[in-house]
Design a protein around this motif. Structure first.
Motif, PDB file in Angstrom:
ATOM      1  N   SER A 306       2.646   1.292   2.955  1.00 22.74           N
ATOM      2  CA  SER A 306       2.511   2.696   2.558  1.00 22.74           C
ATOM      3  C   SER A 306       1.061   2.999   2.204  1.00 22.74           C
ATOM      4  N   GLY A 310      -1.489   5.085   4.757  1.00 23.38           N
ATOM      5  CA  GLY A 310      -2.046   6.316   4.216  1.00 23.38           C
ATOM      6  C   GLY A 310      -3.558   6.357   4.334  1.00 23.38           C
ATOM      7  N   GLN A 365       6.100   7.758   4.342  1.00 23.35           N
ATOM      8  CA  GLN A 365       5.148   8.797   3.983  1.00 23.35           C
ATOM      9  C   GLN A 365       4.751   9.646   5.181  1.00 23.35           C
ATOM     10  N   GLU A 485      -1.656  13.522   1.404  1.00 22.86           N
ATOM     11  CA  GLU A 485      -0.456  12.715   1.424  1.00 22.86           C
ATOM     12  C   GLU A 485      -0.788  11.233   1.307  1.00 22.86           C
ATOM     13  N   GLU A 489       3.758  10.214  -1.644  1.00 21.63           N
ATOM     14  CA  GLU A 489       4.680  10.725  -0.647  1.00 21.63           C
ATOM     15  C   GLU A 489       5.478   9.624   0.038  1.00 21.63           C
ATOM     16  N   ALA A 490       5.068   8.355  -0.153  1.00 23.85           N
ATOM     17  CA  ALA A 490       5.833   7.270   0.451  1.00 23.85           C
ATOM     18  C   ALA A 490       7.233   7.221  -0.139  1.00 23.85           C
ATOM     19  N   ALA A 492       8.410  10.024  -1.537  1.00 25.40           N
ATOM     20  CA  ALA A 492       8.721  11.424  -1.342  1.00 25.40           C
ATOM     21  C   ALA A 492       9.771  11.982  -2.259  1.00 25.40           C
TER      22      ALA A 492
END
Length: 639
Positions: A306, A310, A365, A485, A489-490, A492
């Protein structure tokens, strides 16, 4: 204090999604109802998923304080009743009640941050929620095992009571902000039809072939209810003013593909976390605590990819490759887990879990990022919440589906391996299995291992479908807003569907990540203001709080008092501030400089949202003004 209380309630709600997984064998051992094991997880996920979007609207209608406290009460009542449950039916029902409260805790906690935290800090604080969600996913199984081994499985639920009570009191005493109330039309009918349709599907998958025959009247009735409810949901969503899930979103290829892939990701994650403890505790003879610890590699693998994906997405500006590779790795991970046997070493099992986690981290994500990058501004909030909702729905249905496969297969395997009349416990309690005669115990362990294999094999097949779907994902050039993000957001967290609040969060995160000193030098140059970054920052902060003393500003910002006084002294020499009895205020020249800075910063923000045509959305203008005044006062750090 408010944020601390929000962290507590958010932690409780997210922790209860996974904390029961390692305790399930023991819970079933005491309460019975092996065939309904999956519903302990499913009931919670389903209730929190369906109720979440409604709480966002309730908060805007009635105020978030009362809605938050109501959700806490529902959650705590459900927790207490779960701990007092005497049979599986009671536990499942009370878990659903607990989930109704949890949906409000997660959504409202995020919204409250928007009420009490200035925009300049909002991205950082809301990002913490993502971290809490991730940590709770990792430590949930471990804590559940600890309570089972050292106290009782009931303490998994009782521990919520004192923590939730503290949060309730703190929010009641300290939260006094009165946000502007927005008028909404709540889609009660749509929510009810969605809940009914999903419940019928889950009941159909979990009870078919075990409790009721596939051709029985009950199963046929469930199928009819599911079809009618989902069709009714589609009919209603096409006609209500504020639908939970606008059907026009599905005409967006990115949203449709990411929703389908997210469904499978939720299915894979919750399915693995729910059924792996059975293997670890019964086949490998591990304690509940150790089985929770053994699940850590899966979550750590998810965390690693993640973070890395990202960073790479922000650097490359490309995202499509990650869900494609991720779903392929998830498929491989599930296939490896389907090969788990009695002789499989714990190190090999851990490696298989790492593979699954690495794949999940490359997908989770990116789904939210892709959706936010592809939809129009008016759908930004609901598309974000909808994307995460499909993952939760996948978890609800997936756990139930896996449960049906497992219980049916276990019954078949036991019938083949044991002679008629051999007494077996009606549960998967590790203690009861260990107490069986050696020959019977060995046969049971072999049967359970064989029953788990098709669970992960089916998951591998479904994951391969997600891989094929990921190939359909278009690679739309990233907006700069996609830089926001990250790891948060991983995991979420569900949103309340408000596009303005979601965009404000995204812009706040972007501003937070800028390199402060360089950004202020560029800001001063564009505004044609001859001020060093520290003095420019001090001017902006004073504009927010004036008249104010250096101590007041330092206390609010955490800046070194001596450095702040030096910056204010420079502004005083330049005629931009005036000092009276130790209190500083802006001069007319200082106000003019500040307004120039705000205009420049607003222009920067407009560039970030240019693809969404801010001139077409009246509500964006005041939001950009508000953010420009706040984000212009971010703390610069010298290189």
């Amino acid at each position: 204090m408010i944020f601390g209380a929000l962290i507590l309630v958010f932690l409780l709600a997210s922790l209860d999604q996974t904390i029961v997984s390692t305790a399930l064998p023991t819970i079933v051992g005491e309460l019975g109802g092996l065939q309904h094991l999956s519903w302990v997880v499913t009931a919670y996920l389903l209730a929190s998923t369906v109720s979440g979007p409604l709480y966002g609207k309730f908060g805007d209608l009635y105020g978030r304080k009362i809605v938050m406290q109501t959700a806490i009460v529902i959650f705590l009542v459900g927790s207490a009743l779960c701990g007092l449950s005497q049979n599986m039916a009671e536990l499942i029902g009370f878990r659903a009640l607990q989930g109704l409260g949890a949906g409000g805790l997660i959504v409202t906690a995020i919204a409250v941050v928007g009420d009490v935290i200035p925009p300049r800090d909002r991205g950082r604080y809301q990002g913490i929620f993502g971290g809490v969600f991730g940590v709770s996913t990792i430590i949930g199984p471990l804590l559940g095992g600890f309570f089972v081994d050292n106290l009782s499985w009931r303490w998994i639920f009782y521990v919520n009571l004192p923590i939730g009570a503290v949060a309730f009191v703190v929010i009641g005493a300290v939260f006094r902000v009165r946000p502007v109330v927005k008028q909404h039309k709540v889609d009660y009918l749509g929510a009810g039809l969605l809940a009914g349709g999903l419940s019928a599907i889950v009941l159909f998958t979990s009870l078919g072939g075990s409790t009721w025959a596939w051709g029985s009247a009950q199963i046929i009735t469930l199928i009819v209810i599911a079809v009618v409810a989902i069709a009714g949901f589609v009919f209603v969503e096409a006609r209500v003013p504020e639908p939970i899930l606008p059907l026009s979103l599905f005409r967006n290829r990115t949203f449709a593909v990411t929703s389908a892939v997210g469904f499978v990701v939720g299915l894979s994650l919750f399915g693995a976390v729910t059924y792996l403890p059975l293997y670890l505790q019964i086949v490998k003879g591990m304690s509940a605590t150790k089985s929770g610890l053994q699940l850590t590699p899966l979550m750590l693998g998810l965390l690693v990819t993640s973070v890395i994906s990202g960073q790479l997405i922000s650097r490359w500006g490309k995202y499509r490759v990650f869900p494609i590779v991720g779903t392929a790795v998830v498929t491989v991970g599930m296939a490896l887990l389907s090969q788990l046997g009695i002789g499989t070493s714990l190190w090999m099992a851990a490696l298989d879990m790492v593979v699954l986690g690495l794949g999940l981290g490359m997908v989770m994500q990116v789904l939210v990022l892709a959706v936010q990058n592809a939809v129009d501004y008016k759908y930004l909030g609901v598309a974000t919440s909808g994307s995460t909702m499909f993952r939760s729905i996948g978890g609800s249905i997936g756990v139930s589906l896996f449960g049906a496969i497992f219980t049916n297969r276990l019954a078949t395997e036991l019938a083949q391996r044991l002679s008629p009349g051999v007494h077996l416990p009606s549960t998967t309690s590790p203690a009861e299995i260990r107490a069986l005669p050696t020959g019977v115990r060995d046969s049971y362990v072999h049967a359970l291992t064989a029953a788990l294999s098709p669970v992960f094999l089916v998951a591998a097949v479904i994951s391969s479908v997600a891989f094929l779907l990921a190939l359909l994902l278009p690679d739309i050039p990233l907006r700069r807003t996609s830089e926001a993000e990250g790891i948060g957001e991983a995991f979420a967290s569900p949103r309340d569907g408000d596009s303005e609040r979601e965009l404000e969060r995204v812009l706040s995160v972007i501003a937070q990540r800028e390199e402060r000193w360089r950004a202020y030098e560029e800001l001063a140059a564009r505004a044609e203001v001859d001020l060093p970054p520290t003095e420019l920052w001090a001017l902006c902060r004073l504009a927010e709080q004036a008249p104010a003393s250096p101590g007041t500003i330092a206390a609010a910002t955490g800046v070194d008092d001596g450095r702040l006084k030096g910056a204010l002294t420079g502004l005083d020499r330049g005629g931009l501030v005036t000092r009276v009895n130790g209190t500083y205020d802006l001069t007319p020249a200082g106000h003019r400089v500040f307004e120039v800075i705000v205009r420049v910063k607003r222009g920067t923000l407009e560039d970030l949202v240019r693809d969404w045509s801010p001139e077409d959305h009246a509500q964006l203008a005041p939001m950009l003004d508000r953010l420009a005044r706040s984000l212009a006062s971010e703390m610069p750090t010298p290189v």
